[in-house]
Design an enzyme around this catalytic site. Structure first.
Site, PDB file in Angstrom:
ATOM      1  N   GLY A   1       0.813  -1.200   0.000  1.00  0.00           N
ATOM      2  CA  GLY A   1       0.000   0.000   0.000  1.00  0.00           C
ATOM      3  C   GLY A   1       0.850   1.256   0.000  1.00  0.00           C
ATOM      4  N   ILE A   2       0.286   2.350   0.553  1.00  0.00           N
ATOM      5  CA  ILE A   2       0.911   3.666   0.550  1.00  0.00           C
ATOM      6  C   ILE A   2       1.497   3.965   1.923  1.00  0.00           C
ATOM      7  CG2 ILE A   2       0.494   6.134   0.193  1.00  0.00           C
ATOM      8  CD1 ILE A   2      -1.941   5.442  -1.441  1.00  0.00           C
ATOM      9  N   GLY A   3       2.657   4.655   1.951  1.00  0.00           N
ATOM     10  CA  GLY A   3       3.154   5.217   3.202  1.00  0.00           C
ATOM     11  C   GLY A   3       4.496   4.680   3.658  1.00  0.00           C
TER      12      GLY A   3
ATOM     13  N   ILE B   1       5.377   2.684   6.202  1.00  0.00           N
ATOM     14  CA  ILE B   1       5.524   1.261   6.524  1.00  0.00           C
ATOM     15  C   ILE B   1       5.693   0.423   5.259  1.00  0.00           C
ATOM     16  CG2 ILE B   1       4.379  -0.754   7.517  1.00  0.00           C
ATOM     17  CD1 ILE B   1       3.230   1.087   9.678  1.00  0.00           C
TER      18      ILE B   1
ATOM     19  N   GLU C   1      -2.665  -3.328  -6.347  1.00  0.00           N
ATOM     20  CA  GLU C   1      -3.498  -2.260  -6.901  1.00  0.00           C
ATOM     21  C   GLU C   1      -2.637  -1.065  -7.288  1.00  0.00           C
ATOM     22  OE1 GLU C   1      -5.419   0.178  -3.313  1.00  0.00           O
ATOM     23  OE2 GLU C   1      -5.753  -1.971  -3.138  1.00  0.00           O
TER      24      GLU C   1
END
Length: 437
Positions: free
Chosen positions: A210-212, A214, A233
């Site tokens: 995902g984003i960010g 971490i 995605e």
């Protein structure tokens, strides 16, 4: 019509907008920047125009409170500009799982206008939708009017993003730079969490990030792995580095072997340069990429996402602060469920054990636990406790698959910040999650 016959100015494109129109624009960097940044100039001529967007990158004037009688905004995923504009009263969130976002929206309303960004036509006249096909092509096929801002700075990508220029009603020539998402530099906590997750990733696994900070820390921790695959995605900048290091090869993938599969890309200029004219990356329909059953066709699938808050039974609030919308569900449930359906699949939800939050009574920031007995009143459950697998903080990994409530309470308290563990245990007793024998 010839290519030249389809060319119009952005002002001419805006003149096509009528009161009560439904406009859809692309996700993230696929948003039509020229159109959106000048939309406010027709506010005096229209009323009740609805713009549907997702993770918008522009800071369009039309979002200001003074234009709220002219424009409404429906968002699939909030970015900072939508969080701010939400206070104006004309912005509303569309609850969705990403793989169904476009389909369910079309069941409700059809767009009068689709406007988005795209690459320049090739020698055969084909345009690439470039950086997103989450819902864009579906909207193009349903819209009354299709306007594409074609831009030489946008990468030409492959998958099912290619359309002929003749399939657009109008073309606007643009030359703005592709919006970038600055790399989130992983903190020390991020790197600890990233290492915990890396220890559970094997050579040959297929991953989704995902984003960010971490997810970026996870990518940074994978440099010694071999033959990883990507089915995600979002294509990110960190993945490009792993490709260049030979970590990501896709050789062991069981679906689209050797290919990186995504539904949109957002990151730095190095990412966009990597994507340009690169047949090893497939940008495909979000309904396909994020379908849990499609994800499950990838053996050894590993999903890695983050959350804002988790309760002691495993419910994840990943998109709101209490009842206030912060981001969106996106593909969190899609990918978490899909990964667990896969042969040898795993799903990770990561978060810091604590956060610094302003006390409303004193105005002073104080440290609170992000692992809580109960979610805040009005909090949105983005991932149900039935679908949570591994939970990771800087204090360790809690395996929740198949566990009962008592076991979940014990395992989640064990990865909470030590200063809150006794309090969490006491509150778990008070609300009846666990009992003394």
């Amino acid at each position: 019509m010839s290519y030249k016959d389809k060319l119009i100015s952005v002002e001419e494109a805006l003149n096509l907008v009528k009161s009560n129109d439904m406009i859809v624009t692309g996700l993230g960097s696929a948003e039509a920047q020229l159109f959106m940044n000048k939309l406010h100039t027709i506010a005096h001529k229209v009323e009740n125009v609805t713009v549907t967007n997702c993770l918008p990158m522009s800071n369009g004037e039309f979002l200001k409170a003074e234009y709220r009688k002219s424009f409404n905004v429906d968002g699939w995923f909030y970015s900072p500009v939508l969080r701010k504009a939400h206070l104006n009263g004309n912005v509303s969130f569309i609850p969705n799982h990403l793989h169904l976002a476009g389909i369910k929206r079309l069941n409700h309303v059809k767009p009068n206008i689709y406007v988005g960004s795209a690459s320049m036509p090739d020698k055969h006249g084909y345009i690439s939708l470039s950086l997103s096909n989450t819902y864009e092509r579906r909207m193009i096929e349903e819209a009354d009017i299709v306007i594409l801002e074609i831009n030489p700075n946008y990468p030409r990508t492959f998958g099912d993003v290619e359309i002929h220029y003749k399939d657009a009603d109008y073309l606007v020539e643009a030359d703005y730079e592709v919006p970038v998402l600055p790399d989130a530099v992983p903190s020390d906590k991020d790197m600890i969490i990233g290492k915990f997750i890396e220890e559970n990733i094997k050579n040959g696994d297929c991953i989704q990030l995902g984003i960010g900070g971490i997810p970026n820390a996870v990518a940074a921790s994978l440099k010694d792995k071999k033959d990883l695959g990507i089915h995600t995605e979002m294509m990110t900048s960190g993945m490009v580095e792993l490709v260049k290091l030979g970590v990501i090869t896709g050789k062991r993938k069981t679906l689209h072997k050797g290919k990186i599969v995504c539904t949109f890309a957002l990151g730095n200029n190095e990412l966009y340069e990597f994507l340009d004219d690169n047949p090893s990356v497939l940008v495909m329909d979000g309904n396909y990429v994020n379908d849990p059953y499609v994800i499950a066709e990838n053996d050894n699938m590993v999903s890695i996402n983050t959350t804002i808050e988790i309760d002691l039974t495993g419910q994840c609030c990943s998109e709101s602060i209490g009842p206030t919308q912060f981001s969106g569900t996106g593909g969190q449930a899609d990918t978490a469920i899909g990964a667990q359906k896969a042969k040898n699949g795993r799903s990770f939800i990561a978060l810091y054990s604590t956060a610094m939050v302003k006390n409303k009574a004193t105005g002073v920031k104080e440290e609170i636990s992000k692992i809580v007995p109960m979610l805040k009143q009005g909090a949105v459950v983005s991932l149900s406790r039935n679908d949570v697998d591994f939970v990771v903080t800087e204090y360790g990994v809690a395996a929740l698959r198949g566990t009962n409530i008592k076991e979940r309470v014990e395992r989640l308290i064990a990865i909470a910040h030590p200063k809150f563990r006794e309090e969490l245990r006491r509150e778990a007793h008070e609300i009846g999650l666990i009992y003394d024998k």
